[in-house]
Design a protein around this motif. Structure first.
Motif, PDB file in Angstrom:
ATOM      1  N   TRP A  49      20.631  48.615  19.275  1.00 31.70           N
ATOM      2  CA  TRP A  49      19.427  47.777  19.337  1.00 31.70           C
ATOM      3  C   TRP A  49      19.098  47.181  17.969  1.00 31.70           C
ATOM      4  O   TRP A  49      18.620  46.058  17.854  1.00 31.70           O
ATOM      5  N   SER A  50      19.374  47.938  16.911  1.00 33.30           N
ATOM      6  CA  SER A  50      19.018  47.525  15.547  1.00 33.30           C
ATOM      7  C   SER A  50      20.152  46.824  14.809  1.00 33.30           C
ATOM      8  O   SER A  50      20.038  46.582  13.601  1.00 33.30           O
ATOM      9  N   LEU A  51      21.239  46.516  15.497  1.00 29.65           N
ATOM     10  CA  LEU A  51      22.408  45.940  14.829  1.00 29.65           C
ATOM     11  C   LEU A  51      22.062  44.732  13.967  1.00 29.65           C
ATOM     12  O   LEU A  51      22.511  44.606  12.821  1.00 29.65           O
ATOM     13  N   LEU A 114      30.404  41.729  21.847  1.00 29.30           N
ATOM     14  CA  LEU A 114      30.025  40.336  21.641  1.00 29.30           C
ATOM     15  C   LEU A 114      29.503  40.097  20.225  1.00 29.30           C
ATOM     16  O   LEU A 114      29.765  39.049  19.617  1.00 29.30           O
ATOM     17  N   THR A 115      28.771  41.072  19.695  1.00 29.40           N
ATOM     18  CA  THR A 115      28.300  40.945  18.315  1.00 29.40           C
ATOM     19  C   THR A 115      29.469  40.895  17.349  1.00 29.40           C
ATOM     20  O   THR A 115      29.467  40.111  16.386  1.00 29.40           O
ATOM     21  N   MET A 116      30.482  41.705  17.605  1.00 21.32           N
ATOM     22  CA  MET A 116      31.684  41.659  16.773  1.00 21.32           C
ATOM     23  C   MET A 116      32.319  40.270  16.816  1.00 21.32           C
ATOM     24  O   MET A 116      32.750  39.730  15.782  1.00 21.32           O
ATOM     25  N   MET A 117      32.353  39.667  17.999  1.00 17.27           N
ATOM     26  CA  MET A 117      32.909  38.330  18.143  1.00 17.27           C
ATOM     27  C   MET A 117      32.143  37.318  17.281  1.00 17.27           C
ATOM     28  O   MET A 117      32.743  36.486  16.593  1.00 17.27           O
ATOM     29  N   LEU A 118      30.811  37.395  17.301  1.00 19.76           N
ATOM     30  CA  LEU A 118      29.998  36.470  16.510  1.00 19.76           C
ATOM     31  C   LEU A 118      30.240  36.644  15.009  1.00 19.76           C
ATOM     32  O   LEU A 118      30.351  35.658  14.273  1.00 19.76           O
ATOM     33  N   MET A 119      30.325  37.886  14.578  1.00 20.11           N
ATOM     34  CA  MET A 119      30.480  38.140  13.140  1.00 20.11           C
ATOM     35  C   MET A 119      31.881  37.800  12.652  1.00 20.11           C
ATOM     36  O   MET A 119      32.064  37.502  11.472  1.00 20.11           O
ATOM     37  N   LEU A 120      32.859  37.840  13.536  1.00 22.60           N
ATOM     38  CA  LEU A 120      34.238  37.492  13.147  1.00 22.60           C
ATOM     39  C   LEU A 120      34.453  35.986  13.046  1.00 22.60           C
ATOM     40  O   LEU A 120      35.453  35.535  12.480  1.00 22.60           O
ATOM     41  N   ASN A 121      33.511  35.214  13.586  1.00 25.27           N
ATOM     42  CA  ASN A 121      33.701  33.760  13.644  1.00 25.27           C
ATOM     43  C   ASN A 121      32.482  33.010  13.096  1.00 25.27           C
ATOM     44  O   ASN A 121      31.766  32.342  13.850  1.00 25.27           O
ATOM     45  N   PRO A 122      32.202  33.131  11.800  1.00 22.84           N
ATOM     46  CA  PRO A 122      31.028  32.463  11.225  1.00 22.84           C
ATOM     47  C   PRO A 122      31.090  30.947  11.403  1.00 22.84           C
ATOM     48  O   PRO A 122      32.111  30.319  11.158  1.00 22.84           O
ATOM     49  N   GLY A 123      29.991  30.404  11.905  1.00 17.47           N
ATOM     50  CA  GLY A 123      29.903  28.960  12.079  1.00 17.47           C
ATOM     51  C   GLY A 123      30.418  28.444  13.403  1.00 17.47           C
ATOM     52  O   GLY A 123      30.164  27.289  13.768  1.00 17.47           O
ATOM     53  N   PRO A 193      31.695  42.342   8.219  1.00 17.57           N
ATOM     54  CA  PRO A 193      30.617  42.944   9.026  1.00 17.57           C
ATOM     55  C   PRO A 193      31.091  43.488  10.367  1.00 17.57           C
ATOM     56  O   PRO A 193      30.432  44.349  10.960  1.00 17.57           O
ATOM     57  N   GLU A 194      32.246  42.999  10.844  1.00 16.69           N
ATOM     58  CA  GLU A 194      32.746  43.477  12.138  1.00 16.69           C
ATOM     59  C   GLU A 194      33.069  44.970  12.117  1.00 16.69           C
ATOM     60  O   GLU A 194      33.143  45.615  13.176  1.00 16.69           O
ATOM     61  N   ILE A 195      33.244  45.537  10.924  1.00 14.05           N
ATOM     62  CA  ILE A 195      33.519  46.978  10.814  1.00 14.05           C
ATOM     63  C   ILE A 195      32.348  47.785  11.376  1.00 14.05           C
ATOM     64  O   ILE A 195      32.542  48.822  12.027  1.00 14.05           O
ATOM     65  N   VAL A 196      31.125  47.318  11.141  1.00 10.86           N
ATOM     66  CA  VAL A 196      29.941  47.998  11.675  1.00 10.86           C
ATOM     67  C   VAL A 196      30.023  48.071  13.197  1.00 10.86           C
ATOM     68  O   VAL A 196      29.792  49.130  13.802  1.00 10.86           O
ATOM     69  N   CYS A 197      30.378  46.970  13.819  1.00 14.75           N
ATOM     70  CA  CYS A 197      30.488  46.932  15.286  1.00 14.75           C
ATOM     71  C   CYS A 197      31.599  47.854  15.779  1.00 14.75           C
ATOM     72  O   CYS A 197      31.444  48.553  16.797  1.00 14.75           O
TER      73      CYS A 197
END
Length: 479
Positions: A49-51, A114-123, A193-197
């Motif tokens: 929830w806090s990601l 999905l969050t990992m996907m967003l962080m792996l593809n900035p912009g 940042p994807e490491i966090v996910c």
């Protein structure tokens, strides 16, 4: 009686936590085992929830997300987490505490991936994508309501403050835990940042498997949609929800916003690496608030939930006053933040986290106590009917108050966003927080603290009278 562990099918019948003999002869171990894994599942849920409270620090210009939009993303996650607490409260009665714990852990693999996907593809993904995924992380916020409703049914009234405080506090630690994970990643790989996910994908799988092996379903879970509607008829439902906006709303709202406020403040102070500086401090407040929650429950068991909560609101007025003074000082200096102002912001926020944590535990002690007293005063119910009604209404109010508390977190992020947008500082927001704590403190004193001793004495007299009624055997059967 309790069947051997090898024969367990994770379904328990005739559970009565108030039966001291059964409790001492094995029920306590069963309840504590379920509590441990409930804490683990809720803990990981809070982290998911806090990601975005952590990932916002990684989101530089390449992501195309503005400061203003980051507050909206945090508010979106908080809002959906709050709203989901209502249906999640019903889930344990419909599907079983163990079954829902498994599902609620496994389903969080979706927003985490999905969050990992967003962080792996900035912009590559716009603001709308971030809002959608943030909304899905709100599933982790719903875990709190189902977990608390489940644990409320396992423990006797004399231990509910401790058990609910420990369950909630252990879950709340998910907020500083993910921030510490984020700090570690920023320190060694600020562009990954994807490491966090990835870490939380593994932890979610472990939580789901653990819940499947060690948790149980109770056959007498009584939370229902009708109970939630009936609960709304009582003034206490609205009053306690107001108080929980000030306690848990403060905790989760500041949990999402603290790192961003620190990042802005360190940037204004000229810090070379403001994101790293913010990450080094942001975890401390949520951690202290989480650890304080069981203490609040324990104090409420001894002193009374109303009085502990009232003292906490008085202390939160003092803590928010520190923020107001620091903010006004920075505003008078053309919004330049020096060492004194930074210290004021950090100390004020950490105190608010700590005190709100204590108050979170004490408010949840008020909930079962209120409906226990109402049940005992109802002469139309026998002993079993009183127990069933009290559990049902308490579970319903846990979900309702939890939802309102989460909405308080939404308000905090939106008020801070508007304050920065209009005034380039958070001082106006600090004044609003202070005023709310004054109102909440007065409400707590008037309705719950001033007559608490007399109310407890009346409940004790009712306990003695109820001993003549026929009560359920409380024998526990694990099929």
């Amino acid at each position: 009686m309790t069947a051997p562990a090898r024969q367990r099918s994770h379904h328990i019948t005739d559970w009565d936590p108030e039966d001291r003999e059964a409790w001492d002869n094995g029920n306590a171990k069963i309840a504590n085992r379920n509590l441990i894994w409930s804490v683990i599942c809720e803990h990981v849920g809070f982290s998911v929830w806090s990601l975005f409270s952590v990932l916002a620090l990684f989101m530089g210009p390449a992501y195309g997300i503005s400061l203003d939009q980051k507050f909206v993303i945090a508010a979106t996650a908080t809002f959906f987490g709050a709203c989901l607490r209502i249906p999640y409260t019903q889930a344990t009665a419909r599907f079983g505490g163990r079954n829902w714990a498994i599902f609620s852990a496994v389903v969080l693999l979706i927003p985490t991936g999905l969050t990992m996907m967003l962080m792996l593809n900035p912009g590559d993904f716009g603001f709308g994508w971030f809002l959608t995924v943030a909304a899905l992380t709100g599933l982790g916020g719903g875990n709190f309501a189902s977990s608390m409703t489940n644990i409320n049914a396992f423990f006797p009234q004399r231990l509910k403050g401790w058990a609910l405080g420990l369950n909630a506090g252990g879950g709340n630690i998910g907020v500083p835990a993910v921030q510490l994970v984020g700090l570690a990643v920023i320190s060694v790989a600020s562009d990954r940042p994807e490491i966090v996910c990835a870490i939380y994908l593994v932890l979610l799988a472990l939580a789901g498997v653990g819940a499947a092996i060690y948790m149980d379903n109770l056959d007498h879970q009584t939370s229902s949609g009708k109970a939630m509607i009936d609960c709304l008829k009582y003034r206490d439902t609205w009053l306690i929800s107001l108080l929980y906006i000030g306690t848990f709303g403060s905790f989760i709202g500041f949990g999402f916003a603290f790192s961003q406020v620190l990042n802005i403040s360190f940037t204004a102070s000229g810090e070379a690496k403001p994101a790293l500086a913010a990450a080094q401090i942001a975890w401390l407040g949520p951690l202290l608030g989480s650890l304080a929650r069981p203490i609040g429950g324990k104090l409420a068991d001894k002193v009374g939930g109303g009085r502990v909560t009232m003292y906490c609101f008085a202390a939160m007025v003092a803590a928010s006053s520190i923020l107001v003074v620091a903010g006004m000082s920075a505003d008078a200096n053309n919004h330049k933040i020096g060492g004194a102002q930074l210290t004021g912001f950090i100390v004020g926020f950490i105190l608010l986290f700590l005190i709100s944590g204590v108050a979170n535990g004490s408010v949840y002690k008020i909930i079962p106590a209120v409906f226990e007293a109402k049940a005992k005063a109802n002469k139309g119910l026998n002993a079993l009917g009183k127990i069933t009604w009290s559990r049902s209404m308490s579970g319903a109010l846990i979900g309702i108050a939890g939802a309102f508390g989460g909405l308080g977190g939404v308000a905090i992020n939106l008020v801070l966003r508007e304050s920065y947008k209009q005034n380039k500082s958070a001082t106006t927001a600090f004044w609003i927080f202070l005023a709310f704590y004054v109102v909440a403190g007065v409400v707590t004193w008037w309705f719950y603290a001033r007559n608490e001793k007399a109310t407890n004495a009346l409940a004790a007299e009712s306990d003695s009278a109820d001993e003549t009624d026929e009560a359920p055997s409380g024998t526990t059967v694990v099929a």
